[in-house]
Structures are given as structure tokens and as C-alpha cells.
Design an enzyme around this catalytic site. Structure first.
Site, PDB file in Angstrom:
ATOM      1  N   ASP A  56       0.950  -1.107  -0.072  1.00 53.11           N
ATOM      2  CA  ASP A  56       0.004   0.437  -0.554  1.00 53.11           C
ATOM      3  C   ASP A  56       1.443   1.083  -0.318  1.00 53.11           C
ATOM      4  O   ASP A  56       2.254   1.630   0.019  1.00 53.11           O
ATOM      5  CB  ASP A  56      -0.731  -0.008   1.309  1.00 53.11           C
ATOM      6  CG  ASP A  56      -1.542   0.936   1.378  1.00 53.11           C
ATOM      7  OD1 ASP A  56      -2.210   1.778   0.551  1.00 53.11           O
ATOM      8  OD2 ASP A  56      -2.011   1.971   2.328  1.00 53.11           O
ATOM      9  N   THR A 101      -0.472   5.054   0.915  1.00 51.64           N
ATOM     10  CA  THR A 101      -0.495   5.457   1.677  1.00 51.64           C
ATOM     11  C   THR A 101      -0.101   5.198   3.652  1.00 51.64           C
ATOM     12  O   THR A 101      -1.146   4.124   3.725  1.00 51.64           O
ATOM     13  CB  THR A 101      -1.988   6.279   1.669  1.00 51.64           C
ATOM     14  OG1 THR A 101      -2.165   6.940   0.949  1.00 51.64           O
ATOM     15  CG2 THR A 101      -2.106   7.510   3.119  1.00 51.64           C
ATOM     16  N   GLU A 119      -9.002  14.988   5.863  1.00 55.12           N
ATOM     17  CA  GLU A 119     -10.200  15.797   6.805  1.00 55.12           C
ATOM     18  C   GLU A 119     -10.034  17.478   7.256  1.00 55.12           C
ATOM     19  O   GLU A 119     -10.333  18.059   7.509  1.00 55.12           O
ATOM     20  CB  GLU A 119     -11.324  14.813   7.091  1.00 55.12           C
ATOM     21  CG  GLU A 119     -12.922  16.029   7.231  1.00 55.12           C
ATOM     22  CD  GLU A 119     -13.828  15.567   6.335  1.00 55.12           C
ATOM     23  OE1 GLU A 119     -15.153  15.410   6.764  1.00 55.12           O
ATOM     24  OE2 GLU A 119     -13.746  16.229   5.140  1.00 55.12           O
ATOM     25  N   PHE A 133     -19.126  11.159   2.311  1.00 63.04           N
ATOM     26  CA  PHE A 133     -17.901  10.208   0.943  1.00 63.04           C
ATOM     27  C   PHE A 133     -18.230   8.868   1.481  1.00 63.04           C
ATOM     28  O   PHE A 133     -19.113   8.545   2.812  1.00 63.04           O
ATOM     29  CB  PHE A 133     -16.717  10.497   2.151  1.00 63.04           C
ATOM     30  CG  PHE A 133     -15.937  11.219   1.334  1.00 63.04           C
ATOM     31  CD1 PHE A 133     -15.997  12.856   2.249  1.00 63.04           C
ATOM     32  CD2 PHE A 133     -15.635  10.983   0.670  1.00 63.04           C
ATOM     33  CE1 PHE A 133     -14.984  13.242   1.389  1.00 63.04           C
ATOM     34  CE2 PHE A 133     -13.935  12.147  -0.160  1.00 63.04           C
ATOM     35  CZ  PHE A 133     -13.755  13.359   0.191  1.00 63.04           C
ATOM     36  N   THR A 181      -1.879   1.344  -5.154  1.00 55.68           N
ATOM     37  CA  THR A 181      -2.612   2.536  -4.159  1.00 55.68           C
ATOM     38  C   THR A 181      -3.494   2.987  -5.167  1.00 55.68           C
ATOM     39  O   THR A 181      -4.561   2.707  -6.548  1.00 55.68           O
ATOM     40  CB  THR A 181      -1.358   3.731  -4.524  1.00 55.68           C
ATOM     41  OG1 THR A 181      -1.901   5.124  -3.882  1.00 55.68           O
ATOM     42  CG2 THR A 181      -0.838   4.560  -6.359  1.00 55.68           C
TER      43      THR A 181
END
Length: 1088
Positions: free
Chosen positions: A345, A347, A448, A489, A625
Site C-alpha cells: 500500500d 498511504t 479532513e 463520502f 494505490t
């Protein structure tokens, strides 16, 4: 509320243990005898009880079998007692701050029936989450008498294991109210900051989601495990063939010799064929030690030790978070030395997942590079002074003074609208405190939180929410907006929107999301589309994570019509989420572009160096990703996965490249080429084509992949390349990939503990992967291979002596050794030195293992343990058994001792052969040992000493008097071993068995040295070089021109809680929660 325990109700107690006091012995034995090896030895024991075919006493099999079963049973018992303790703790836990079942929250002592919960037992996350009772029950069910009269009917889903979803409807007082996960307190939640709450039990006991979620994890086995099992089957086939050959030999021998020798007459009227049949079973018993009973237990002990070494490794301990490395399984260690593909992955795995607001583009103007108030670029800027803002976050840094000047002048409406959107369009919760930090934000994701914090510093401060309003401070002027709807979201929408009524009555929708979904929904009249796209490309090139911001003005009539559809979709029982998404789609259209944000997610320390080192070990690294192509490509450069001398091929080139490889000319692309596969054959063809081409590349980056696609990519490489794979990730979106790979590694980072809880190995930083593979993985593989090769050898050398002896005993299944030697050989005389080699051996130290990554290659090739090595061990064992039998046999033939007596009796021969074997085996393992410690030396000497100590004891007259039929070799050891002639025979035997091995090893290391041999030879020189390097300046990671990635990864926020008409008016001031929650990379699907 009390839970009824009637016949049709489920009890609330949980039971995860397997045994109780009555069932432990029968159940555990039943489970153990399901293993083929244990069942084989049980059958052998039964054969030994039958008088007509027994050739060895029953205890020769019983003692090792009981030891193996006993050790395994103790391990199972310890594990089950831990489960008992955990069950008792949970079942007897006071429920004052725990949710003991899946409970529908009706009301609480907090305003608007808010309840704060910690879900560490469900997903490992320690930050507080919010649950909220339905508005109607909050208003009408606060008192006990109101609760007593509550008579609603709940219609909901069947019990299931989905921790992230609940769908239900409450029918009460002729109305229907939607219920979802935000109204549910699942079993395992800890209730925080809430004095009292009232609820209705929906699922209890085994029906709760956490219990339904405790399904069996996919069982993973190593390549060596599979090979080992096949080899045991091979040994069994060889055993049956040998026994059949010897049985035929016995038949012919009896016909030719036995039946005619009067002194061999045993009074039984049996045919030669029947005697041969009995002889077959007799030899199955005699040669049973070819199938090693202690092999599996020894392997488990070694793996347990290797797992402990990983747990104890201080160089994989992350001090900042007090996080040690953890081997969560003990069965896969040697597979760490055979990895061919790593799927990572990005992030939070390659990057830190700590977001910082860096740049933005507003109405065509880009801000973020160091600049003065007039916007003139500076080479080195100093941070902006935010002391004018009493709400500013002191940790926030920004270098572009022109943006602050633009905002404070209040002349540019677009800039003010941009930051107003950031302060309003989000699902962040706020806690107001007294002291240095008056506001603490609780965000659904680091992205966020970073955006709302940026707006706060630039003067647009999110202050509070109420039931249906949101209050912000706009440049020190407090403004309150009515929240009409919040569209959150999710993995498909990749955007969120908020619909607000302004103080002047206008209705406006604010939206932020991925450029791919926003650009599809922009109005044809929207400005700044092209210039914003250019800025987005520049941000992506700098590997910044981007989000587009836009708005739309809505008329009252349009909103009222839409609100009715929204209400109907929110109470739908079937496929509610899809219905809501369709309604959201209708309002999120004809949007007007404002600009875009760019957030930086820095690389973790040591990532480029780790990737470069693993690449040198011929490990192919794929990054999977959710980022867009440009961002993913640039993160590849920044972490040295991609280099400037590589030729980059993109997915759209795939068909052209395939045809080029096939020597065909590319035809014009047809729509069908990019369409879905028409049948399974075409789908498989595409999959094979994709894997073959991708595996030809040095590195692969898959962008915009969903969690399911991540797992699909891993399974395709496993399926078509038969390669050993490792997946590494840190979030819930990586769990599928981690479970699919042969080895799953979880990083305990910012995204909670879901990945860690599903992993086989866990640590805190990506850079530790280098040590896990190149040091622990390589050592574990080398140790296990050396252990298995030697284990098979010592058993062949020991057992096949019986085979040679049978040619001189009329194939009568007579044993060549004393019974007690056969019983204790594998248990006490030869087990410890080989076990310690499997635990402690290392060809070179950890620093040299990392300095020379090519040392890792033999593991990938499976070069140290395969059928070739197995047959070498077999032939080595055959040679050793030949020497151990025939040299003493020849020495005893026609020999006279010093006292005039012939020492050529069977018992003396057995002692000489046994002594030669013990010396040979223990000296052979000494030759194989690369890393000598006091423990190894002690084990070899101790094994030989134990052999002689026990032999003299069981050959003594005293023990023979007590057990005359069991100990029959009375006085043999003391009589035989006092004769120098027999000691010379032992020395000659041992010398001849070891000399060829020493010569072959010398020739191989001199003429055909491996990489490891060369490193060992120059070990001192390399170690001195390492010491000099350590004295030099430690590595510091500098700034890079290419940076991090894109804010495509966002979890579902708190919209449903907020939009349900509730909010936070006040909150008890307690310990501040961690402001970060999980981020999930769930991007655009692409058919694989």
C-alpha cells in the site's frame, strides 16, 4: 434490558474455548490423530502388539509417540486455558461501561442522545467515535416509565459479520424511522463520557457482529511445509518398497535355507509365502524410523524460537510509539526467506499518513510556494505569523504570505468562498476546551482534519454544530448556517456535499471530491476548469494529494422536491445505500468550480533505501494505490521504486506491447478491446497477459485500485507465477490483500489496527521490512533447510543399518541395535544439536546479510531444500549406513580378542555400530554448524555423554535383575568397550564416514564457491568496513523534488450522525481523543 433465556432466545454468554475438563483428552487425541503421521505411528503400535509379527517391543514406538502427543497436547491446553480466561473475563465483566450485546441506542444522558464509544476491541482504533439515538426516541424515551411503555417493532437484517453496516427500520406510532450503524452500539464497544444510556438488545451472544466476525482465518502453509509432506510420502513409498523386497527375500530364503535347516525349526506349520507376508509387517515395524515421528514437533519448536527472535529484535522496535515487532504466527518464518513479490500500500505504509496543507489553487491562482505579501516568489521563506488569529493552531506552518494578505484584505470573494467551503463542508466533530487549545477537532481522516485546520488558521474557524446548524467564525465574525442535508463520502461516490441555508435565505450546495468525479458533474458554464486541471497536474507531479472544491445554488422548489425523494430513500429496507446514492446523484450536478487543495503526505524514513536494497535482492515490488496515475508515478520516483534510467509503460500501452512481443502489428483499437471480457476464456487470457507483462517489469505501480482489486492482483501473481508473495499495508482497505498473500505484514500506523489484526507479522515502520526479510527471513530459511536435510540424513543413516543386516539374518526382521537405543535415538541421543542448528545457526551476521542482498537469492530459488537435496540426504544416509554396518562386520569377522575370546557376538556388534553412529551423527552436525556458541558445543558433547551414561545404566546387572525381560544386554557395554580393538573399529568407521564429506565440502567451497561462501571467507574485512561506516555521519533524509500523493482515500465520515438532525451542544471535558481515524484508499475500478 434483560435478555430472556427461553428456548427460542439466544444466551448472551460467549464460548470460544474448544475443550473442558471432560472433553480435553478425547477431543485433543481425536484432533491429533487426524494427522497422518500420528495415525501411522498408532497403527504401528497396534502392529507391535500382535505377537506373530512384532519385531520390536511396543515401548520403542509408544515412548516417542507419547512424547509427541504430550508436547502438542500441553501447547493446545495452554492455548485453550487462555481462551477460557478470556471468555470468563468477558462473560463476567461488569457492563457499566461495556456494550454487552448489539444494542440499539434509544436515548442517553447527553444532549440529543449522543453516546461516545471506543471500538478498540472491534477494529483496534482507540479514538472516540459517536453513536446517536433516533431523534424520536431521544425526545420521548428519557424516563423509566416512558421506556417501560416502549412498544416499537424493529425490522432488521439477519445476524451477520458486517461490522461496518446495519440496516433496519423502527415501526412505532404509525410511522417508520430508519436505523443504521450509527444508532447501534456493537458488542465490544467501551462507552465513554456518557453517564447513562438506554438501549434495546437487537443481537446477543453468538449472533452479535463481533462473534459472527470471528470466523476462521485463511490457513497459510509454507512451500517447505508442502515439500516436507511430499517427502514424508516419498519416504513412506520407499519404506513399503524396501519391506516388500525384504519380504520376498525372506520367502526365497526360507524355501532355500530355512525350511531345510533342522536347527531353525520353530514348530509352526507355515508356508514360505505366509512367512514372507509376516516378514513384510515385521520390517514395517523395524524400519518405521525412516518416517520421522519427531519431525513435526521439532519444526514447531524451531519456528516458535524464530518467532521469539523477531519479537525480541530491538532493531525493529519503534521507540516513538513504544511498538515492538510482532510475529503473530509461528508457522511462516522460513517463507520470509523466499519472497519474490512484495505488494505494498502507499498511504501510511510508504508515507507517514500525517497530512499538511501545502498548496491550493483558487479561481485560477495558485498559492503555496514561498512568497512575500505581494506574491513575489522567495528562495527561502519564513513561516506566516498567525498571531492575529486567536483560534490558530500553533503547529500549522505556511510559507506563502500573499494568501494571508489576500484573505485579510477581504477583496477576493473567491478566496473567501474557498475557505468558507473548507470550514463548512466536512463531517468533523469539535470539542471545545479551556486552555491553550480551545478547539479540538475529531476528524474521520487525516485529510479532513488537515483541511479544516487550514481553514481555521486562515480565519474561517469551525466552532460548533447544533441539531441542524453549523457555526463558524468568518474573520472574527460568527455566522450560523442551517444544515439541510449532508451527503457523505463513500467508496463509490469519492466526494461529499453539504446543503446549507444561508442567513439571507439562499440555499447552496458545497461539494469537495476527486477530480475524476467532480469534472464529470461541472456545469458547462463553470469557470477555471482548464487552469485548475493544469494546477492539479502540477500538484500531482509534486506527489501532493488533491481535492476539487465546487458549489451550486439551489432554488427552494428544487430542494423541496429532492428532499421528499431523500426521505423515501432513507427508510428503504432493500439496498438503502444504492437508493441514497441515486438521490445524491440527482442534486450533485451542474456544479461551479472554485479551486482545489493540495496536501502533503511525507515519505516514512528509510523507505527509498529499503526499496533499493530489496530490489538488489531480486524482490519485485508492486505498489497498489488509490492515487491517480501522475501522483502514483511520482511517488514511485520519490521512493526510488522508479529510476530515471527506466522506461515507463502505461496500462493503455498493454495491448500494443503484447502484440509487439508476439511480432504482430497493432490494429486500430476497437471498443470491444477495452470492454468487459465476453467469456471466462477471454478473461483468463487477459489475466495471463497482464501478469506476464507486468512480471517482466522491474517495478509495477497499480493506481486507482479498490481493496478488492488489490487482493485480485496478489491472487493473479500467486496463481499464474506460482510465486511467494508478501503484502504490506496499514489500513482496513489493505486487509483483503494481506489475507490473500502468502505472508501478510501489518503496519501499526495512523489508520487503526485492522491491518495488524489480520496480519502474520506487524511492526511500526516500512523500513523494518528489510531486516525482517534479509536477516530474519534468510536466517530462518537457511536454518530450517539445514535442519531438515540433516534430520532426514540422520534417520536414513540410523534405519538403513537394519536393511544391510537383514542380508545376514535370513531377512527375518531381526533388529541390528538394542531395543532401548532404537527408542531413545531420536529423542535424546541426536535431537539437541540439530535442534540448536535450526534455532541459532547463521552463515554471516545481520549486518553482512543486509550489506549483501544477493545472499537472499538461494531462498527465492528454493536452492537449499528441494528433492535434489532430499535425495542427496538419502544417498548420504545410505553411504553412512553401509560404512557403519560393513566396517564393524568386517572387523568382527574371524577376529580374536586379547583374552583369547572372539568378540564377534551380536550384542557387541550392536554396541559398536550404535557408538559409531552417535559419534558420526554428532560430528557431522558439527561440520554443518556455521555459527558456534557455547550452547552448540555443550549440546554435541552432552548428547554423546548422555548416550554412554544411559547405555552403561541399562546394560548394568542391577536393572536386569529388576526387569529381566526388558533389559537383556547385561554387561555388554562394559565388556565390549574395554577392548581397544573395538575402539579402533569405532574410530575407523567414523573416520571413513566423515572423510568424503570433508573433502567434498572443501572442493565445493574452493572450486565452486557461492556468494555466501565468498562473504564468509572475507567476513573479517567486511565487518571492519561496517564498523568504519558506522563511525561516519548517520543518514539524514533531505528534501526531495518529488513528494507524496492524492486525497482519494477517505473513509465514510460522521454525516449520518450530523444529518440525522442531531449535533453536539456540549460535551464533558475529559481526556482528549486521538483526532485521527482510518483512511481508506477506495478508488476507481478497473477490470483486472
Amino acid at each position: 434490558s434483560d435478555i430472556s433465556h427461553s428456548e427460542n432466545k439466544v444466551g448472551n454468554g460467549i464460548k470460544t474455548y474448544k475443550y473442558n475438563a471432560l472433553t480435553f483428552i478425547p477431543l485433543n487425541l481425536f484432533e491429533q490423530f487426524k494427522r497422518a503421521a500420528n495415525l501411522y505411528f498408532l497403527a504401528l503400535l497396534i502392529l507391535q502388539i500382535i505377537p506373530e509379527i512384532t519385531t520390536l517391543p511396543w515401548y520403542t514406538t509408544l515412548v516417542p509417540l507419547v512424547l509427541v502427543l504430550g508436547i502438542t497436547a500441553i501447547k493446545d491446553l495452554v492455548d485453550d486455558l487462555a481462551r477460557h480466561r478470556m471468555d470468563n473475563e468477558i462473560n463476567n465483566r461488569k457492563c457499566e461501561n461495556h456494550s454487552v450485546a448489539d444494542i440499539l441506542l434509544l436515548s442517553s444522558s447527553n444532549p440529543i442522545s449522543l453516546c461516545y464509544v471506543e471500538t478498540a476491541e472491534l477494529d483496534g482504533e482507540t479514538n472516540l467515535k459517536f453513536k446517536m439515538g433516533p431523534k424520536v426516541t431521544d425526545e420521548r424515551l428519557q424516563e423509566e416509565d416512558q421506556l417501560a411503555q416502549f412498544d416499537a417493532m424493529i425490522v432488521c437484517e439477519e445476524p451477520n459479520n458486517r461490522l461496518d453496516k446495519f440496516t433496519g427500520t423502527m415501526r412505532w406510532r404509525k410511522d417508520r424511522f430508519p436505523l443504521d450503524l450509527d444508532n447501534m452500539m456493537l458488542r465490544g464497544c467501551r462507552i465513554r463520557n456518557t453517564d447513562e444510556c438506554h438501549g434495546l438488545v437487537i443481537f446477543a451472544g453468538a449472533d452479535t457482529k463481533i462473534m459472527r466476525n470471528g470466523g476462521k482465518t485463511r490457513f497459510k502453509r509454507t512451500k517447505i511445509d508442502e515439500l516436507m509432506n511430499y517427502m514424508v510420502y516419498t519416504i513412506f513409498v520407499i519404506l513399503v518398497l524396501l519391506c516388500a523386497g525384504l519380504a520376498i527375500g525372506n520367502t526365497f530364503w526360507y524355501e532355500e535355507v530355512g525350511s531345510k535347516a533342522w536347527y531353525l525349526y520353530d514348530g509352526k506349520d507355515q508356508t514360505a509365502s505366509y512367512r514372507g507376508f509376516l516378514s513384510f509387517w515385521g520390517y514395517i515395524i523395524v524400519l518405521n524410523t525412516m518416517v520421522p515421528i519427531s519431525l513435526y514437533v521439532s519444526v514447531e519448536v524451531i519456528r516458535l524460537g524464530q518467532s521469539k527472535f523477531i519479537n525480541w529484535d530491538l532493531q525493529m522496535y519503534y521507540q516513538e510509539k513504544d511498538t515492538p515487532a510482532k510475529a503473530r504466527t509461528t508457522t511462516l518464518n522460513e517463507q520470509l526467506g523466499q519472497i519474490e513479490y512484495i505488494f505494498s500500500d502507499k498511504t501510511g505504509t510508504l508515507t507517514q499518513n500525517i497530512m499538511a496543507f501545502k498548496k491550493c489553487t483558487i479561481a485560477g491562482h495558485t498559492f503555496g510556494d514561498p512568497a512575500n505579501v505581494a506574491g513575489v516568489p522567495l528562495d527561502r521563506g519564513k513561516p506566516v505569523d498567525f498571531t492575529w488569529n486567536k483560534y490558530a493552531d500553533r503547529k500549522f506552518e505556511y510559507l506563502d504570505h500573499s494568501l494571508v494578505a489576500c484573505i485579510r484584505s477581504k477583496k477576493d470573494k473567491d478566496t473567501l468562498e474557498f475557505f468558507k467551503l473548507l470550514s463548512l463542508c466536512h463531517t468533523v466533530m469539535v470539542e471545545q476546551k479551556e486552555g491553550k487549545e480551545p478547539l479540538v477537532y475529531q476528524a474521520a481522516s487525516p485529510d479532513e482534519g488537515a483541511l479544516v485546520t487550514a481553514a481555521r488558521n486562515f480565519g474561517f474557524v469551525f466552532l460548533s454544530r447544533t441539531q441542524d446548524t453549523i457555526t463558524i467564525s468568518e474573520m472574527d465574525q460568527e455566522m450560523t448556517y442551517e444544515v439541510l442535508a449532508l451527503l457523505d463520502f463513500n467508496s463509490d461516490r469519492k466526494r461529499m456535499s453539504i446543503i446549507l441555508r444561508f442567513p439571507d435565505g439562499r440555499i447552496r450546495l458545497y461539494c469537495k471530491g476527486a477530480d475524476t468525479v467532480i469534472y464529470e458533474r461541472l456545469s458547462p458554464n463553470s469557470k477555471h476548469k482548464e487552469v485548475t486541471q493544469t494546477a492539479l497536474d502540477i500538484f500531482a507531479n509534486e506527489t501532493l494529494r488533491t481535492l476539487c472544491l465546487c458549489y451550486k445554488d439551489i432554488s427552494k422548489q428544487e430542494f423541496d422536491a429532492w428532499a421528499k425523494k431523500h426521505k423515501a430513500a432513507s427508510v428503504a429496507m432493500g439496498n438503502r445505500e444504492a437508493a441514497l446514492d441515486r438521490v445524491y446523484e440527482q442534486i450533485e450536478s451542474n456544479l461551479m468550480m472554485i479551486g482545489a487543495t493540495a496536501i502533503e503526505d511525507k515519505l516514512q524514513d528509510g523507505v527509498p533505501e529499503t526499496i533499493a536494497k530489496l530490489a538488489k535482492a531480486d524482490i519485485k515490488i508492486w505498489v497498489l494505490t488509490g492515487d491517480k496515475k501522475e501522483t502514483a508515478e511520482n511517488i514511485g520516483y520519490s521512493c526510488k521504486l522508479l529510476t530515471d534510467d527506466m522506461q515507463i509503460h502505461y496500462g493503455e500501452d498493454r495491448r500494443r506491447l503484447r502484440l509487439k512481443r508476439l511480432g504482430k502489428r497493432p490494429a486500430a483499437a476497437t471498443p470491444q478491446d477495452a470492454a468487459q471480457p465476453i467469456d471466462d476464456w477471454e478473461k483468463e487470457t487477459r489475466q495471463v497477459d497482464f501478469v506476464n507483462m507486468a512480471c517482466e517489469c522491474e517495478a509495477v505501480i497499480c493506481c486507482r485500485v479498490t481493496p478488492k482489486q488489490k487482493a485480485n492482483v496478489v491472487s493473479l501473481v500467486k496463481k499464474y507465477k506460482k510465486a511467494v508473495t508478501l503484502s504490506i499495508g496499514d489500513g482496513a482497505n489493505d486487509v483483503n490483500m494481506i489475507k490473500t498473500a502468502d505472508i501478510g505484514v501489518g503496519i501499526s500506523g495512523q489508520e487503526g489496527m485492522q491491518a495488524v489484526m489480520s496480519s502474520d507479522y506487524a511492526f511500526a515502520q516500512f523500513r523494518y521490512l528489510e531486516r525482517l526479510l534479509l536477516v530474519h527471513g534468510r536466517w530462518s530459511y537457511i536454518r530450517m533447510c539445514k535442519f531438515l536435510r540433516f534430520f532426514f540424513f540422520k534417520n536414513f543413516a540410523f534405519t538403513l543399518v537394519h536393511f544391510w543386516y537383514s542380508f545376514f539374518s535370513g531377512f527375518s526382521a531381526q533388529v541390528a541395535y538394542e531395543d532401548w537405543f532404537i527408542t531413545l535415538y531420536n529423542v535424546m541421543y541426536s535431537s539437541l544439536p540439530v535442534l540448536l542448528v535450526g534455532l541459532l545457526d547463521q552463515d554471516v551476521n545481520d549486518k553482512l546479510s543486509r550489506k549483501f542482498p544477493k545472499l537472499y537469492l538461494p531462498g527465492q530459488q528454493g536452492a537449499l531444500f528441494n528433492y535434489k537435496n532430499f535425495f542427496i540426504s538419502l544417498f548420504h544416509g545410505i553411504f553412512t549406513s553401509l560404512v557403519i554396518f560393513f566396517i564393524p562386520y568386517g572387523a568382527f569377522l574371524q577376529t580374536m580378542g586379547q583374552n583369547g575370546e572372539a568378540p564377534s557376538d551380536y550384542q557387541s556388534l550392536a554396541v559398536v555400530m550404535a557408538s559409531s553412529l552417535i559419534f558420526t551423527v554428532n560430528m557431522q552436525i558439527s561440520l554443518e554448524t556455521s555459527y558456534w556458541t557455547f550452547v552448540n558445543c555443550f549440546a554435541v558433547l552432552c548428547s554423546i555423554a548422555i548416550y554412554f551414561g544411559i547405555m552403561f545404566d541399562i546394560h548394568s546387572a542391577g536393572i536386569h535383575v529388576i526387569f529381566p525381560s526388558t533389559f537383556t544386554f547385561t554387561g555388554v557395554a562394559s565388556n565390549a568397550l574395554r577392548q581397544p580393538y573395538l575402539w579402533l573399529t569405532i574410530i575407523l568407521t567414523v573416520g571413513i564416514t566423515l572423510l568424503p564429506v570433508i573433502c567434498i565440502q572443501f572442493l565445493y567451497k574452493t572450486i565452486w564457491p557461492s556468494v555466501g561462501d565468498n562473504v564468509q571467507r572475507n567476513r573479517k574485512k567486511y565487518e571492519m568496513e561496517e564498523e568504519e561506516e558506522e563511525k561516519s555521519t548517520p543518514f539524514q533524509r533531505g528534501r526531495r523534488s518529488r513528494r507524496s500523493a492524492y486525497a482519494f482515500s477517505h473513509s465514510r465520515g460522521y454525516a449520518d450522525l450530523i444529518a440525522s438532525g442531531r449535533s453536539i451542544r456540549r460535551r464533558p471535558a475529559t481526556a482528549r481523543p486521538n483526532p485521527r481515524d482510518s483512511i481508506r484508499e477506495i478508488p476507481q475500478a478497473e477490470n483486472i
